[in-house]
Design a protein around this motif. Structure first.
Motif, PDB file in Angstrom:
ATOM      1  N   VAL A  64      18.937 -46.496  46.052  1.00  0.00           N
ATOM      2  CA  VAL A  64      20.190 -46.778  46.750  1.00  0.00           C
ATOM      3  C   VAL A  64      20.134 -46.236  48.174  1.00  0.00           C
ATOM      4  O   VAL A  64      19.374 -45.309  48.455  1.00  0.00           O
ATOM      5  N   PRO A  65      20.951 -46.807  49.081  1.00  0.00           N
ATOM      6  CA  PRO A  65      21.017 -46.258  50.433  1.00  0.00           C
ATOM      7  C   PRO A  65      21.428 -44.780  50.390  1.00  0.00           C
ATOM      8  O   PRO A  65      22.152 -44.359  49.478  1.00  0.00           O
ATOM      9  N   GLU A  66      20.971 -44.027  51.378  1.00  0.00           N
ATOM     10  CA  GLU A  66      21.254 -42.591  51.436  1.00  0.00           C
ATOM     11  C   GLU A  66      22.750 -42.288  51.302  1.00  0.00           C
ATOM     12  O   GLU A  66      23.129 -41.304  50.670  1.00  0.00           O
ATOM     13  N   THR A  67      23.609 -43.146  51.876  1.00  0.00           N
ATOM     14  CA  THR A  67      25.054 -42.914  51.808  1.00  0.00           C
ATOM     15  C   THR A  67      25.514 -42.734  50.359  1.00  0.00           C
ATOM     16  O   THR A  67      26.410 -41.940  50.080  1.00  0.00           O
ATOM     17  N   MET A  95      23.509 -41.868  47.758  1.00  0.00           N
ATOM     18  CA  MET A  95      22.664 -40.942  46.986  1.00  0.00           C
ATOM     19  C   MET A  95      23.436 -39.696  46.521  1.00  0.00           C
ATOM     20  O   MET A  95      23.375 -39.342  45.338  1.00  0.00           O
TER      21      MET A  95
END
Lengths: 399, 265
Positions: free
Chosen positions: A21-24, A26
């Motif tokens: 998933v995108p870091e946002t 995580m």
């Protein structure tokens, strides 16, 4: 309990799963894992779940000897695990209830979900209404068209329906859009994923919540027949009803576990939704799993008569169980599902959803193979009221 | 040579007290030929670093502008090999300007991490940003890229806080990409003060340059971001200009944005 199938610390079942998933997202996914790990062993949460499953959902669901179908096929004795009798008409609510209770525990006020056939959307909207939470459901524009009754049902329940036109306007695109919403509203929003896929801990969490199906079925069949079945059969889109039925039987090596994917117009036509039979491992929607893709790693369109199976991926635990050979994965075409749909309705007075009608198509062969002494449990995971209009269309009947 | 191209590009601007301007575009939008014209024109329009978007069928972190660009590109038949051939063309014409590929994991996974890293190095690629490969999942690609002197650029989000920030920053390479809003590309407008604070916090843990992107669409915003960051990334605004008016107009847009980003604070 079953140890060899608990995902590792990275959320992996063998080479499958993970957290792509995108870091946002995580930090949210990590928090969810912590909250879920604590909740699932918390007696207060367990008691809450058991109470709502009993009084609101109507569990345990019955197990039913499909006598006339068994006679018709002339082989093994067939039992249906009747999860279509649950509140909202499918197994989906087992999972929604758990996730929404978890959302409350995390202090989230807004629920989002993706839906294909609309069953998961209806179940989510139902539970959100019950707990007074705002609910937004993402649904492919094409699916909105073919599942009108469920769309209206969700609206009656107070949910906002967001039509998704990007991509092919089906379940995978609805999931993309739900993920985009989640990235944007991380603070107050809980994403209730409807199948045993997505980033860790979703595949494990959804499996644990759906395992109530298999636990009940195992106990019920032992009580009624005095032995374990020879085979358990379930249909597979993302695979939540199947993993729910299979999981408590995984250690019973003598029990064959059979998942039935949607072969659409036929595996050889390329127009199908059979990720295991016709796909390759890849990365989508937070996990590494078998996916339908083209020759350049772009996700391919799935096709199935059943909107609920019309997904180009499959839960990562199924990919693992496929590769280690514990579960057999077969498929059934649109036509076979339609035939089974009608047969079950006529012989048993049970209108199955088109999804389990796929499973029934393979139960027919299996019953013959196993013979009179055989014993089969099939998950009747949803009822077919939602499909009546679509089936009429396929049969050329105007209603 | 590769990673040092990135370092040099930031250092040159920093020596003048300026921020670097990073321009994003979608490979193959609307087709290979037109996108090639834009790509080759970006350095002269003022881009210090170029991010070349690799189209993907299911781009979950993109707003509508870039989603549609990816779809146009795929409809025109763009393949991963075409993206790399664009990169090669760029490298021949612009030996100094860093080129970074940006996209999603699956098309690379499909080729194989190692095989793609080798092909990208051969095409003259200096870095990659793979949106759905957080540090927890990026090790195999990071290793393959490192073996080929390509930087795997890490993203830091507004939600990357507490213990996680130093953890994510411990493995950075090339530069740090700060995602200025919780959201998808091209949507919300970043808050200057929040971004300045975030960049400050990041710099407590790393000496690498920090670039800021997502939501920077206008010269005004670019200037505001340049005041607190080492680099400014603009994507959706360039993609939109390209779609509306073609490569020449998009380059003019890039020039305005680059001039704003290069303004000394």
């Amino acid at each position: 309990m079953i140890n060899n199938n608990t995902p590792d610390q990275q959320g992996r079942f063998g080479d499958f799963g993970g957290r792509y998933v995108p870091e946002t997202l995580m930090p949210l996914v990590l928090e969810l894992e912590q909250v879920w790990t604590a909740a699932k062993v918390d007696p207060v949460f367990i008691e809450q779940m058991d109470g709502y499953l009993r009084d609101y959902v109507g569990r345990p669901s019955a197990i039913y000897h499909a006598e006339r179908l068994s006679d018709h096929f002339g082989g093994a004795k067939i039992w249906f695990k009747r999860d279509e009798l649950n509140h909202t008409g499918a197994h989906k609510i087992n999972n929604c209830l758990g996730q929404v209770l978890l959302a409350k525990r995390m202090g989230k006020t807004r629920i989002i979900a993706e839906t294909g056939a609309g069953q998961h959307g209806v179940a989510t909207a139902t539970v959100a209404a019950r707990f007074g939470l705002e609910c937004v459901v993402f649904m492919g524009a094409k699916d909105i068209e073919r599942q009108k009754p469920n769309v209206f049902r969700m609206k009656l329940l107070g949910a906002q329906i967001v039509p998704v036109t990007s991509g092919t306007g089906t379940l995978k695109d609805a999931m993309n859009e739900a993920l985009r919403d989640w990235v944007t509203n991380v603070d107050n929003t809980f994403y209730v994923i409807g199948t045993a896929a997505g980033p860790h801990p979703y595949p494990e969490m959804v499996r644990d919540l759906q395992s109530v199906i298999g636990r009940e079925a195992r106990e019920q069949i032992l009580q009624r027949e005095g032995r374990l079945p020879d085979a358990c059969v379930a249909c597979i889109g993302g695979g939540s009803n199947a993993i729910g039925l299979f999981y408590p039987f995984l250690d019973d090596k003598q029990v064959r576990l059979i998942g039935v994917e949607a072969a659409g117009k036929g595996l050889q036509t390329g127009e199908h939704a059979a990720s295991l039979s016709g796909g390759k491992p890849g990365i989508l929607h937070g996990n590494r799993t078998y996916l339908l893709q083209d020759d350049d790693g772009q996700i391919a369109d799935a096709h199935s008569i059943s909107a609920g199976l019309d997904y180009p991926g499959i839960g990562p635990e199924h990919s693992y169980l496929h590769d280690i050979g514990r579960v057999e994965y077969l498929s059934a075409t649109d036509k076979e599902a339609l035939d089974s749909f009608q047969l079950c309705t006529r012989l048993e007075g049970i209108i199955p959803a088109l999804e389990p009608a796929h499973a029934l198509a393979r139960v027919a062969d299996l019953a013959t193979d196993l013979g009179k002494d055989g014993l089969i449990v099939m998950n009747m995971c949803g009822r077919g009221d939602k499909d009546v209009f679509a089936v009429a269309g396929h049969l050329g009947v105007e209603i | 040579m590769s990673i040092s191209r990135i370092t040099t590009a930031f250092a040159k601007r920093a020596a003048n007290g300026q921020s670097a301007f990073i321009a994003y575009m979608m490979a193959g939008d609307p087709d290979l030929l037109a996108s090639r014209e834009l790509l080759l024109g970006l350095p002269d329009a003022g881009a210090d670093i170029v991010e070349l978007g690799m189209p993907f069928s299911d781009p979950v972190a993109e707003g509508l502008t870039i989603q549609q660009a990816a779809q146009r590109s795929l409809s025109a038949g763009t393949k991963m090999a075409d993206v790399l051939s664009l990169a090669s063309d760029f490298r021949k014409l612009h030996p100094q300007t860093p080129l970074i590929l940006m996209g999603y994991a699956n098309p690379i996974h499909f080729v194989g991490w190692g095989k793609f890293a080798v092909a990208a190095a051969k095409a003259g690629v200096d870095g990659m940003i793979i949106v759905d490969l957080p540090p927890e999942e990026s090790e195999p690609l990071a290793q393959a890229l490192a073996d080929n002197d390509i930087a795997l650029i890490r993203l830091i989000a507004p939600t990357t806080i507490g213990d996680r920030l130093p953890k994510v920053l411990s493995g950075v390479c090339g530069f740090v990409y700060y995602v200025s809003v919780t959201g998808v590309t091209g949507d919300a407008v970043p808050d200057a003060e929040l971004v300045a604070n975030a960049v400050h916090n990041i710099k407590l843990h790393t000496d690498l340059p920090v670039a800021v992107g997502f939501g920077v669409r206008t010269p005004q915003t670019a200037k505001m971001i340049a005041a607190c960051a080492d680099g400014v990334v603009v994507g959706s605004a360039i993609v939109a200009a390209m779609h509306k008016s073609g490569a020449k107009a998009a380059c003019e847009q890039v020039k305005k944005l680059a001039d704003a980003a290069h303004c000394k604070a």
